[in-house]
Motif scaffolding. Structure first.
Motif, PDB file in Angstrom:
ATOM      1  N   PRO A   1      -5.205   2.896 -25.264  1.00 40.66           N
ATOM      2  CA  PRO A   1      -4.137   2.299 -26.081  1.00 40.66           C
ATOM      3  C   PRO A   1      -2.841   3.098 -26.103  1.00 40.66           C
ATOM      4  N   HIS A   2      -2.816   4.255 -25.435  1.00 41.19           N
ATOM      5  CA  HIS A   2      -1.617   5.096 -25.435  1.00 41.19           C
ATOM      6  C   HIS A   2      -0.685   4.779 -24.265  1.00 41.19           C
ATOM      7  N   VAL A   3      -1.105   3.918 -23.346  1.00 42.86           N
ATOM      8  CA  VAL A   3      -0.280   3.553 -22.192  1.00 42.86           C
ATOM      9  C   VAL A   3      -0.226   2.040 -22.079  1.00 42.86           C
ATOM     10  N   ASP A   4       0.807   1.531 -21.372  1.00 41.88           N
ATOM     11  CA  ASP A   4       0.968   0.082 -21.279  1.00 41.88           C
ATOM     12  C   ASP A   4       0.300  -0.519 -20.045  1.00 41.88           C
TER      13      ASP A   4
ATOM     14  N   GLN B   1      -3.242  -0.802 -17.717  1.00 39.57           N
ATOM     15  CA  GLN B   1      -4.682  -0.606 -17.651  1.00 39.57           C
ATOM     16  C   GLN B   1      -5.178  -0.984 -16.254  1.00 39.57           C
TER      17      GLN B   1
ATOM     18  N   GLU C   1       3.009  -5.073 -25.211  1.00 41.86           N
ATOM     19  CA  GLU C   1       2.790  -4.215 -26.365  1.00 41.86           C
ATOM     20  C   GLU C   1       1.539  -3.374 -26.117  1.00 41.86           C
ATOM     21  N   LEU C   2       1.526  -2.142 -26.628  1.00 38.03           N
ATOM     22  CA  LEU C   2       0.367  -1.284 -26.464  1.00 38.03           C
ATOM     23  C   LEU C   2      -0.860  -1.925 -27.117  1.00 38.03           C
TER      24      LEU C   2
END
Length: 346
Positions: free
Chosen positions: A42-45, A47, A115-116
């Protein structure tokens, strides 16, 4: 914990039973077995999820794997949750880290979120084939809340925020809050240490191996309600860094230890505490070679289900990073900044 307790733990985590059939055909008829691996951050946009096929050959499998990538393109791969629906885009020829025995590149599905992703929320992975309406694979993960490092941590003095000095050349204890919430899915944690430095004007980074995952105090006697303490081995952080830091032309950038603006503080060295969701933690524990069972057969743990056989895991993490300053002793041991040997260093 005795051998029987360990065995029962593995069976519980794997969702299995005490009875099983361990017979198989060595050269059974071919069937597609999908391997799915993805860990949401959840700390980066951005995956990534890798989907590949297991393979069975009568020839040398290692030789085959050196020249063939088993990842599967052309699938419809979607991550949904918390009001977002992300469609995966196939990315080919992603370089692998390290030399290894297999192909040097692989393919994966990339998801870019506006959004994250949200800690505490449930996310679902869906995989389909356009030409096979009945085909599907599915998995779910709930992103755990991020832990919060309590010590060592930044402190305030005279209107400024300052970084602590951490003697990583010695034994270091890290205290963090596990962020207990009613729906907290943080099952286990791991700790690692990051060092950033310059060489010939280039910014480089090394990190210790993540610690074995844990959910109780490690080499600490007491941490307080809702907290966990993790203590490193004596000098283990510097010893691991030293292996990866080159011997020539290395230097740490000038450190900003205190500032009225926290974002200006140096991040040359950081502690990172990572929370793992229950799915990912179970997968790691079941596959940990240090775990003992009554025989040499390990049950396959996976949360990927569907119309075809599947293995792998779709899990999630969340973490907290805390910067700090190295002591002169640590910089001397790492031969950074041309600091002369410090007599008190061990």
């Amino acid at each position: 914990m005795n051998h029987i307790s360990r065995f029962l733990l593995l069976i519980t985590l794997a969702g299995g039973s005490m009875s099983c059939d361990e017979t198989f055909q060595l050269n059974a008829p071919y069937q597609d077995i999908f391997a799915v691996y993805g860990v949401l951050n959840p700390h980066v946009d951005t995956q990534y999820v890798r989907i590949s096929l297991a393979f069975q050959l009568e020839e040398d499998a290692i030789a085959y794997a050196k020249t063939h990538d088993a990842s599967v393109p052309g699938l419809e791969v979607i991550i949904s949750g918390a009001g977002q629906t992300l469609l995966g885009k196939w990315v080919d020829s992603i370089p692998k880290i390290g030399d290894g025995d297999f192909a040097t590149t692989t393919g994966a599905y990339r998801f870019v979120a506006e959004e994250l992703l949200t800690p505490g929320e449930l996310y679902q992975l869906d995989v389909r084939k356009a030409d096979e309406p009945d085909f599907f694979l599915r998995a779910q993960t709930r992103i755990p809340p991020a832990p919060r490092i309590i010590s060592p941590s930044r402190f305030s003095t005279q209107g400024e925020y300052c970084l602590p000095m951490v003697d990583v050349e010695d034994t270091v204890s890290v205290l963090f809050r596990r962020n207990d919430q009613p729906d907290n899915q943080a099952s286990h944690f791991e700790v690692r240490w990051v060092l950033r430095y310059e060489k010939d004007g280039q910014q480089l980074e090394v990190a210790t191996r993540p610690s074995p995952i844990f959910n109780n105090n490690v080499r600490c006697s007491f941490a307080g309600r809702g907290n966990i303490c993790f203590s490193t081995g004596n000098g283990s952080v510097v010893k691991e860094w030293k292996v990866d830091v080159p011997e020539e032309g290395r230097a740490i950038p000038l450190a900003v230890r205190c500032s009225r603006i926290p974002i200006e503080l140096s991040r040359n060295a950081e502690i990172q505490v990572t929370a793992l969701d229950t799915v990912l933690a179970s997968y790691i524990l079941v596959n940990d070679p240090r775990q003992l069972n009554l025989n040499t057969i390990r049950q396959e743990y996976t949360n990927v289900q569907g119309s075809a056989r599947a293995v792998g895991v779709f899990g999630s993490i969340a973490y907290d990073n805390e910067p700090f300053i190295l002591s002169d002793c640590a910089e001397s041991l790492l031969e950074l900044n041309e600091i002369p040997a410090v007599l008190t260093c061990r």
